[in-house]
Enzyme design. Structure first.
Site, PDB file in Angstrom:
ATOM      1  N   ASN A  40      27.900   2.635   6.601  1.00 15.58           N
ATOM      2  CA  ASN A  40      28.566   3.638   5.748  1.00 15.58           C
ATOM      3  C   ASN A  40      27.555   4.589   5.092  1.00 15.58           C
ATOM      4  O   ASN A  40      27.913   5.387   4.242  1.00 15.58           O
ATOM      5  CB  ASN A  40      29.433   2.959   4.678  1.00 15.58           C
ATOM      6  CG  ASN A  40      28.602   2.216   3.641  1.00 15.58           C
ATOM      7  OD1 ASN A  40      27.393   2.061   3.798  1.00 15.58           O
ATOM      8  ND2 ASN A  40      29.246   1.755   2.580  1.00 15.58           N
ATOM      9  N   THR A  43      22.863   3.208   1.845  1.00 18.27           N
ATOM     10  CA  THR A  43      21.404   3.303   1.709  1.00 18.27           C
ATOM     11  C   THR A  43      20.739   3.629   3.037  1.00 18.27           C
ATOM     12  O   THR A  43      19.540   3.865   3.085  1.00 18.27           O
ATOM     13  CB  THR A  43      20.800   1.981   1.179  1.00 18.27           C
ATOM     14  OG1 THR A  43      21.298   0.903   1.987  1.00 18.27           O
ATOM     15  CG2 THR A  43      21.167   1.734  -0.262  1.00 18.27           C
ATOM     16  N   GLY A  44      21.517   3.588   4.100  1.00 16.45           N
ATOM     17  CA  GLY A  44      20.963   3.881   5.427  1.00 16.45           C
ATOM     18  C   GLY A  44      20.748   5.374   5.603  1.00 16.45           C
ATOM     19  O   GLY A  44      21.290   6.181   4.850  1.00 16.45           O
ATOM     20  N   LYS A  97      31.412  -6.807  -3.205  1.00 15.90           N
ATOM     21  CA  LYS A  97      32.450  -6.587  -2.178  1.00 15.90           C
ATOM     22  C   LYS A  97      31.841  -6.553  -0.786  1.00 15.90           C
ATOM     23  O   LYS A  97      32.379  -7.138   0.162  1.00 15.90           O
ATOM     24  CB  LYS A  97      33.174  -5.255  -2.424  1.00 15.90           C
ATOM     25  CG  LYS A  97      34.200  -5.293  -3.534  1.00 15.90           C
ATOM     26  CD  LYS A  97      34.894  -3.929  -3.563  1.00 15.90           C
ATOM     27  CE  LYS A  97      35.852  -3.821  -4.722  1.00 15.90           C
ATOM     28  NZ  LYS A  97      36.368  -2.451  -4.875  1.00 15.90           N
ATOM     29  N   ALA A 120      22.362 -11.913   7.771  1.00 13.57           N
ATOM     30  CA  ALA A 120      21.089 -11.651   7.099  1.00 13.57           C
ATOM     31  C   ALA A 120      21.217 -12.127   5.656  1.00 13.57           C
ATOM     32  O   ALA A 120      21.623 -11.379   4.770  1.00 13.57           O
ATOM     33  CB  ALA A 120      20.775 -10.148   7.137  1.00 13.57           C
ATOM     34  N   TYR A 151      24.129  -9.400  -6.126  1.00 13.19           N
ATOM     35  CA  TYR A 151      23.476  -9.595  -4.827  1.00 13.19           C
ATOM     36  C   TYR A 151      23.261 -11.083  -4.558  1.00 13.19           C
ATOM     37  O   TYR A 151      23.665 -11.599  -3.509  1.00 13.19           O
ATOM     38  CB  TYR A 151      22.150  -8.843  -4.838  1.00 13.19           C
ATOM     39  CG  TYR A 151      21.378  -8.867  -3.541  1.00 13.19           C
ATOM     40  CD1 TYR A 151      21.786  -8.115  -2.450  1.00 13.19           C
ATOM     41  CD2 TYR A 151      20.211  -9.624  -3.423  1.00 13.19           C
ATOM     42  CE1 TYR A 151      21.055  -8.116  -1.262  1.00 13.19           C
ATOM     43  CE2 TYR A 151      19.475  -9.630  -2.247  1.00 13.19           C
ATOM     44  CZ  TYR A 151      19.899  -8.869  -1.170  1.00 13.19           C
ATOM     45  OH  TYR A 151      19.166  -8.871  -0.003  1.00 13.19           O
ATOM     46  N   THR A 181      10.488  -8.237   3.040  1.00 16.21           N
ATOM     47  CA  THR A 181      10.067  -7.622   4.304  1.00 16.21           C
ATOM     48  C   THR A 181       9.695  -6.168   4.055  1.00 16.21           C
ATOM     49  O   THR A 181      10.300  -5.504   3.213  1.00 16.21           O
ATOM     50  CB  THR A 181      11.222  -7.716   5.324  1.00 16.21           C
ATOM     51  OG1 THR A 181      11.575  -9.094   5.468  1.00 16.21           O
ATOM     52  CG2 THR A 181      10.823  -7.166   6.675  1.00 16.21           C
ATOM     53  N   HIS A 187      13.161   2.592   2.634  1.00 15.47           N
ATOM     54  CA  HIS A 187      13.619   3.758   1.874  1.00 15.47           C
ATOM     55  C   HIS A 187      12.566   4.094   0.811  1.00 15.47           C
ATOM     56  O   HIS A 187      12.184   3.220   0.035  1.00 15.47           O
ATOM     57  CB  HIS A 187      14.957   3.436   1.215  1.00 15.47           C
ATOM     58  CG  HIS A 187      15.704   4.642   0.780  1.00 15.47           C
ATOM     59  ND1 HIS A 187      15.235   5.496  -0.189  1.00 15.47           N
ATOM     60  CD2 HIS A 187      16.883   5.158   1.195  1.00 15.47           C
ATOM     61  CE1 HIS A 187      16.099   6.467  -0.354  1.00 15.47           C
ATOM     62  NE2 HIS A 187      17.115   6.304   0.473  1.00 15.47           N
TER      63      HIS A 187
END
Ligand code: NAD
Ligand code: UDP
Ligand code: UDP
Length: 335
Positions: A40, A43-44, A97, A120, A151, A181, A187
């Site tokens: 979506n 953050t990508g 969510k 993950a 989280y 990692t 980002h």
């Protein structure tokens, strides 16, 4: 065809436009799979995957996994979730969510398709650990109502769902707990320590040390992680995890800062800022299970991984990407 050639598959990667997800898409395409990347763009970033857009075996779908998804695939890698404290705390309800409803939807999809599903998970499920180094059967020390809980508890609940779908419905699950990692395509604004220190060093800003800088983390390079993720998916159905994946060499944040300054030749000074609430004091994986079950061992040491990551940020900064990144990342408009 030789016996050890892996058959091409249709593979769903949620969070495929993110830091780790985009490297996973690269790897799966390189070995011949068809990849459906669902993201979506919270953050990508489009630039993480734009080199894949012309590949006929790659398909991109903008979709939020908190909503049901009906597609036909052979395997599912569930990576969708903001991962850095700054990003996952912007909209904590959405973070929970994504962890929980996203897991339910992806498990529902896996159940209908009888497909293997990878999760993950994270070292954050150990919270601020009382057992060091962390072993998989340690249950953790997590504050259920703090700023990191959306989280930490979201990812813990996702693990619960994975194991309940496995026990209740026989769903084939693969859960790994990823430790910190780093690598190219992190980002630049996500506030994680490796990206912060490198961008600060390259731009001559002060290096921000939270607290006294004696807290520790173990940093794994993204290429090693991708090897472990794909090895996990290839294990027999009886292997469910959880399996810790990370580099068991531990560094303090002060040591990391000094190394980044040395490697960039920066004249940045160190600046101490307050330690964020519930910031774990130490973290290091025990990777005996990964060694035994996956035959996996990290191969990239910190100095080598930092070299590639510094080079990435150096060229991003030169191209004007790093300070305020492209508008496709909706988060950059929020923070
Ligand atoms: P990232 O933020 O770069 O990638 C996450 C991706 O998920 C992004 O592309 C984002 O847009 C997408 N996303 C977020 N919410 C979504 C939703 N509701 N629907 C669809 N897409 C959504 O983070 P990353 O570092 O690549 O992390 C990937 C996964 O690995 C996450 O699940 C994270 O919890 C886990 N992990 C990462 C680390 C690490 O050190 N990077 C450590 C432990 C676990
Ligand atoms: N789901 C989905 N895609 C599918 C199958 C299911 O997104 O191909 C969603 C479905 O909408 C449901 C969730 O996954 O909300 C859990 O599905 P499951 O079959 O486990 O539960 P149920 O539908 O009985 O609530
Ligand atoms: N940290 C720091 N300076 C920064 C960013 C982070 O000293 O500019 C510290 C942070 O307080 C934590 C460690 O580095 O102790 C790792 O932080 P990160 O957000 O990268 O990962 P996490 O806390 O989720 O392990």
């Amino acid at each position: 065809m030789t016996n050890n050639v892996i058959e091409p598959k249709r593979v769903l990667v949620t969070g495929g436009a993110g830091f780790i997800g985009s490297h996973l898409c690269d790897c799966l395409l390189a070995r011949g799979d068809e990849v459906l990347c669902v993201d979506n763009f919270y953050t990508g970033r489009r630039r993480n995957i734009e080199h894949l857009l012309g590949n006929p075996r790659f398909e991109l779908l903008r979709h939020d996994i908190t909503h049901p998804l009906f597609v036909e695939v052979d395997e599912i890698y569930n990576l969708a979730c903001p991962a850095s404290p700054i990003h996952y705390q912007v909209d904590p309800v959405q973070t929970t969510k994504t962890c929980v409803m996203g897991a339910i939807n992806m498990l529902g999809l896996a159940k209908r398709l009888k497909a293997k599903i990878f999760q993950a998970s994270t070292s954050e499920i150990y919270g601020s650990p009382h057992v060091h180094p962390q072993v998989e059967d340690y249950w953790g020390n997590v504050n259920p109502i703090g700023p990191r809980s959306c989280y930490d508890e979201g990812k813990r609940c996702a693990e619960t769902l994975f194991f309940d779908y496995h026990r209740q419905h026989g769903t084939k699950i693969k859960v790994i707990r990823i430790f910190n990692t780093y690598g190219p395509r992190m980002h630049p604004n996500d506030g994680r320590v490796v990206s912060n220190f490198i961008v600060q060093a390259l731009t001559g800003q002060p290096i921000t040390i939270y607290g006294d800088g004696n807290q520790t983390r173990s940093f794994g390079y993204v290429d090693d992680l991708i090897t472990a993720i794909t090895a996990m998916m290839e294990t027999p159905d009886t292997v469910t995890g959880p399996v810790n994946v990370g580099n068991p060499v531990e560094f303090t944040m002060l040591e990391l800062a000094r190394l980044v300054i040395e490697m960039t030749g920066s004249s940045s000074e160190l600046r101490h800022l307050p330690l964020p609430l519930n910031d774990p004091h130490q973290r290091r994986p025990d990777i005996s299970v990964a060694r035994r079950v996956l035959g996996w061992e990290p191969t990239v040491q910190l100095r080598e991984g930092l070299r590639a990551t510094i080079a990435y940020f150096d060229s991003s900064l030169a191209a004007g990407h790093a300070a305020v990144d492209d508008a496709s990342a909706s988060i950059s408009r929020i923070i």
